[in-house]
Design a protein around this motif. Sequence first.
Motif, PDB file in Angstrom:
ATOM      1  N   PHE A 183       0.822  -1.214   0.000  1.00 36.34           N
ATOM      2  CA  PHE A 183       0.000   0.000   0.000  1.00 36.34           C
ATOM      3  C   PHE A 183       0.852   1.258   0.000  1.00 36.34           C
ATOM      4  O   PHE A 183       0.388   2.319  -0.414  1.00 36.34           O
ATOM      5  N   ASP A 184       2.091   1.147   0.437  1.00 36.95           N
ATOM      6  CA  ASP A 184       3.018   2.257   0.224  1.00 36.95           C
ATOM      7  C   ASP A 184       3.230   2.475  -1.269  1.00 36.95           C
ATOM      8  O   ASP A 184       3.273   3.625  -1.746  1.00 36.95           O
ATOM      9  N   ALA A 185       3.356   1.357  -1.995  1.00 43.35           N
ATOM     10  CA  ALA A 185       3.530   1.458  -3.453  1.00 43.35           C
ATOM     11  C   ALA A 185       2.276   2.036  -4.106  1.00 43.35           C
ATOM     12  O   ALA A 185       2.375   2.877  -5.015  1.00 43.35           O
ATOM     13  N   TYR A 186       1.096   1.600  -3.654  1.00 44.26           N
ATOM     14  CA  TYR A 186      -0.146   2.153  -4.210  1.00 44.26           C
ATOM     15  C   TYR A 186      -0.253   3.649  -3.906  1.00 44.26           C
ATOM     16  O   TYR A 186      -0.665   4.442  -4.765  1.00 44.26           O
ATOM     17  N   ALA A 187       0.106   4.019  -2.676  1.00 42.12           N
ATOM     18  CA  ALA A 187       0.052   5.435  -2.291  1.00 42.12           C
ATOM     19  C   ALA A 187       1.049   6.252  -3.099  1.00 42.12           C
ATOM     20  O   ALA A 187       0.755   7.381  -3.511  1.00 42.12           O
ATOM     21  N   ASP A 188       2.239   5.678  -3.349  1.00 41.54           N
ATOM     22  CA  ASP A 188       3.241   6.369  -4.163  1.00 41.54           C
ATOM     23  C   ASP A 188       2.724   6.578  -5.578  1.00 41.54           C
ATOM     24  O   ASP A 188       2.921   7.648  -6.175  1.00 41.54           O
ATOM     25  N   ARG A 189       2.076   5.549  -6.112  1.00 37.25           N
ATOM     26  CA  ARG A 189       1.511   5.666  -7.462  1.00 37.25           C
ATOM     27  C   ARG A 189       0.436   6.752  -7.498  1.00 37.25           C
ATOM     28  O   ARG A 189       0.345   7.525  -8.455  1.00 37.25           O
ATOM     29  N   ASN A 190      -0.367   6.818  -6.445  1.00 34.53           N
ATOM     30  CA  ASN A 190      -1.382   7.860  -6.344  1.00 34.53           C
ATOM     31  C   ASN A 190      -0.747   9.239  -6.225  1.00 34.53           C
ATOM     32  O   ASN A 190      -1.211  10.216  -6.835  1.00 34.53           O
ATOM     33  N   ASN A 191       0.350   9.325  -5.469  1.00 34.78           N
ATOM     34  CA  ASN A 191       1.041  10.614  -5.317  1.00 34.78           C
ATOM     35  C   ASN A 191       1.681  11.056  -6.623  1.00 34.78           C
ATOM     36  O   ASN A 191       1.778  12.262  -6.897  1.00 34.78           O
ATOM     37  N   VAL A 192       2.138  10.092  -7.417  1.00 38.09           N
ATOM     38  CA  VAL A 192       2.674  10.441  -8.741  1.00 38.09           C
ATOM     39  C   VAL A 192       1.579  11.069  -9.594  1.00 38.09           C
ATOM     40  O   VAL A 192       1.803  12.067 -10.293  1.00 38.09           O
ATOM     41  N   ALA A 193       0.369  10.492  -9.521  1.00 35.43           N
ATOM     42  CA  ALA A 193      -0.760  11.053 -10.267  1.00 35.43           C
ATOM     43  C   ALA A 193      -1.090  12.462  -9.778  1.00 35.43           C
ATOM     44  O   ALA A 193      -1.385  13.356 -10.585  1.00 35.43           O
ATOM     45  N   ILE A 194      -1.027  12.668  -8.454  1.00 35.89           N
ATOM     46  CA  ILE A 194      -1.274  14.006  -7.903  1.00 35.89           C
ATOM     47  C   ILE A 194      -0.197  14.982  -8.385  1.00 35.89           C
ATOM     48  O   ILE A 194      -0.494  16.129  -8.740  1.00 35.89           O
ATOM     49  N   ALA A 195       1.053  14.509  -8.400  1.00 35.87           N
ATOM     50  CA  ALA A 195       2.150  15.362  -8.867  1.00 35.87           C
ATOM     51  C   ALA A 195       1.981  15.716 -10.342  1.00 35.87           C
ATOM     52  O   ALA A 195       2.258  16.855 -10.749  1.00 35.87           O
ATOM     53  N   ASN A 196       1.511  14.752 -11.137  1.00 33.22           N
ATOM     54  CA  ASN A 196       1.276  15.032 -12.554  1.00 33.22           C
ATOM     55  C   ASN A 196       0.189  16.084 -12.730  1.00 33.22           C
ATOM     56  O   ASN A 196       0.303  16.973 -13.588  1.00 33.22           O
ATOM     57  N   ILE A 197      -0.857  15.966 -11.913  1.00 32.85           N
ATOM     58  CA  ILE A 197      -1.913  16.990 -11.959  1.00 32.85           C
ATOM     59  C   ILE A 197      -1.336  18.349 -11.579  1.00 32.85           C
ATOM     60  O   ILE A 197      -1.630  19.374 -12.201  1.00 32.85           O
ATOM     61  N   GLY A 198      -0.482  18.365 -10.551  1.00 35.05           N
ATOM     62  CA  GLY A 198       0.137  19.627 -10.129  1.00 35.05           C
ATOM     63  C   GLY A 198       0.979  20.253 -11.225  1.00 35.05           C
ATOM     64  O   GLY A 198       0.937  21.473 -11.432  1.00 35.05           O
ATOM     65  N   SER A 199       1.748  19.416 -11.936  1.00 31.56           N
ATOM     66  CA  SER A 199       2.580  19.957 -13.020  1.00 31.56           C
ATOM     67  C   SER A 199       1.714  20.488 -14.155  1.00 31.56           C
ATOM     68  O   SER A 199       2.025  21.527 -14.757  1.00 31.56           O
ATOM     69  N   MET A 200       0.611  19.788 -14.458  1.00 26.82           N
ATOM     70  CA  MET A 200      -0.292  20.267 -15.505  1.00 26.82           C
ATOM     71  C   MET A 200      -0.972  21.566 -15.074  1.00 26.82           C
ATOM     72  O   MET A 200      -1.179  22.472 -15.894  1.00 26.82           O
ATOM     73  N   GLN A 201      -1.307  21.672 -13.787  1.00 26.00           N
ATOM     74  CA  GLN A 201      -1.913  22.915 -13.292  1.00 26.00           C
ATOM     75  C   GLN A 201      -0.937  24.075 -13.370  1.00 26.00           C
ATOM     76  O   GLN A 201      -1.323  25.202 -13.704  1.00 26.00           O
ATOM     77  N   SER A 202       0.338  23.805 -13.080  1.00 25.78           N
ATOM     78  CA  SER A 202       1.359  24.853 -13.184  1.00 25.78           C
ATOM     79  C   SER A 202       1.520  25.310 -14.630  1.00 25.78           C
ATOM     80  O   SER A 202       1.599  26.512 -14.917  1.00 25.78           O
ATOM     81  N   ARG A 203       1.542  24.320 -15.520  1.00 23.19           N
ATOM     82  CA  ARG A 203       1.648  24.655 -16.942  1.00 23.19           C
ATOM     83  C   ARG A 203       0.427  25.450 -17.393  1.00 23.19           C
ATOM     84  O   ARG A 203       0.541  26.422 -18.153  1.00 23.19           O
ATOM     85  N   LEU A 204      -0.738  25.041 -16.907  1.00 24.22           N
ATOM     86  CA  LEU A 204      -1.974  25.730 -17.277  1.00 24.22           C
ATOM     87  C   LEU A 204      -1.977  27.155 -16.733  1.00 24.22           C
ATOM     88  O   LEU A 204      -2.426  28.091 -17.408  1.00 24.22           O
ATOM     89  N   LYS A 205      -1.463  27.345 -15.524  1.00 20.81           N
ATOM     90  CA  LYS A 205      -1.412  28.673 -14.922  1.00 20.81           C
ATOM     91  C   LYS A 205      -0.507  29.606 -15.729  1.00 20.81           C
ATOM     92  O   LYS A 205      -0.858  30.765 -15.971  1.00 20.81           O
ATOM     93  N   ILE A 206       0.652  29.084 -16.149  1.00 25.31           N
ATOM     94  CA  ILE A 206       1.569  29.892 -16.960  1.00 25.31           C
ATOM     95  C   ILE A 206       0.907  30.277 -18.277  1.00 25.31           C
ATOM     96  O   ILE A 206       0.981  31.434 -18.730  1.00 25.31           O
ATOM     97  N   THR A 207       0.253  29.301 -18.903  1.00 24.28           N
ATOM     98  CA  THR A 207      -0.418  29.573 -20.175  1.00 24.28           C
ATOM     99  C   THR A 207      -1.549  30.576 -19.988  1.00 24.28           C
ATOM    100  O   THR A 207      -1.755  31.456 -20.827  1.00 24.28           O
ATOM    101  N   LYS A 208      -2.271  30.449 -18.879  1.00 25.89           N
ATOM    102  CA  LYS A 208      -3.369  31.375 -18.612  1.00 25.89           C
ATOM    103  C   LYS A 208      -2.853  32.807 -18.487  1.00 25.89           C
ATOM    104  O   LYS A 208      -3.466  33.744 -19.019  1.00 25.89           O
ATOM    105  N   GLU A 209      -1.738  32.997 -17.808  1.00 25.51           N
ATOM    106  CA  GLU A 209      -1.157  34.333 -17.670  1.00 25.51           C
ATOM    107  C   GLU A 209      -0.713  34.870 -19.022  1.00 25.51           C
ATOM    108  O   GLU A 209      -0.909  36.061 -19.325  1.00 25.51           O
TER     109      GLU A 209
END
Length: 509
Positions: free
Chosen positions: A429-455
């Motif tokens: 479940f540490d591995a499952y949680a890590d996989r979930n955190n990777v997905a959260i990190a990917n969302i964060g990177s896409m949000q950062s990219r989206l924020k830059i593009t929005k500006e």
Amino acid sequence: MMRITNGMMTSNTKNNININKLNEDRLNTQIATGQVISRPSEDPVVAIRALRLNTNLSQLNQYYKKNIPDAEAWMNVTETALKQTDMIFTNIKENLTTGASDDNTANDRQKILESLKGLRAELYSSGNADYAERTVFTGYRTGESLTFLATDTDLNSEYMIHETFDAKSLETINYITSDVNDETGVTQNDVARIRLAYDNLKGVGTPAEIKLAIGGPIPVSVEPLAGKTQPEIDNLYTSSVPPNGALLIPETGELILGKTAAANYAAAAEIGKASFEYTKNQWNSGDLRPEHYFACTQTTVDPAKTTLFNYDLIKDPVTGKMVPDPNKPNFQNQNIEIEISFNQKITINTHANEVYTHDIGRDIDDLLRVTQDVVDADEKVSAAEKELAAAVTETEKTNAQAKLDAANKEYALKKNKMQKMFSEGLDRFDAYADRNNVAIANIGSMQSRLKITKERVADQLQSFKELADDNINAELTESSIDFSNAKLALEAAQLAAGKISQQTLLNYL
């Protein structure tokens, strides 16, 4: 020298007055509308430039006011669902840490059991998160939930599922046999197992076999648990499997492999994927819908209505029928993209198989099962102790003591197995949680990219607005001065015309 007549002078005077009036009207329109032109013919260059700038402004408004907010909302919903899932993983790991302790009482285990059941039911519900009635984790099937819902009308639909495996799918499990009368009958056995994505299966495909990438297939026989005694069930796991074959237990969704078959599978799976076909027609609320994960066909309550999900098809060498290619399911790479700027797109969705996989729920099911086994073994020890306390004759005492010894041995082995599985479960479940955190990190990177593009789009929108305004808007101060000059010119022209019209041929003579 050309002779100038009164008629010519009058005509020229009229034309000059009309030109002055047109100029005055044009400037008056500029002041009234605030724009330098009112029709394209007045200045084609300004008109063309205005059309182009307005088109760019419309596109930028679409990006800034619709597309980007839509992408932001989708990602926010996804991120919230993933964070809720992370909290569930945290709670599961807390239960596993508690369960791995040697100091738990029967009541403690019962609490852990109930807690894991609740978390199991909650686990996949986060995957049903939707934005504007579009499910965010199901790829292009945004109109379908990730799991079956209690209100679904197809809970009795039959699915023929093509599931594929690799070398990691084969695992060795510890199986403990039971004997209520003799502790020598309580043994530990290593069993080679492939755990399917679902349990409580209806049947298997024809032929019933595990198809390997190389070598011959592994024949599979089906052995239900219903109607069997505990010794017969123990025998299924320990000695009923032929060395070169496999046995399917439909209630648990397990493929038990013989030693030769396990070796053949491991060798074949290292090179390519193996596959197995089975059917399931009883679904519970919270079960993952197979169409989001596997090549499959669905038959509703009406047998005439069969849905073949849109996967690549291949010809079955045995039946000659066209069947889904299990190696090319189309649920992969279903990226939902939104255009957020000129020639710039962003993927906004997270795939369900990146986070919400079947092995998570199946791992919890195994933990529930092993915990229940310990609870049952503990009750068996209590019953044997009561029987020993009530024994009167030596024979009764001897038999009761034998039962107690067998129950204590079974309890000790199953408790040790449970603690080991809970400890191993922490890593899983540490591995499952890590996989979930990777997905959260990917969302964060896409949000950062989206924020830059929005500006950037906001800056472009402001720049294009200024260009469009400069191109079409009139300078009111300058236009007012020009209008005053045009008005004076018109009045002077009218005054001159009045004097010219007073002179006649008689005056000339």
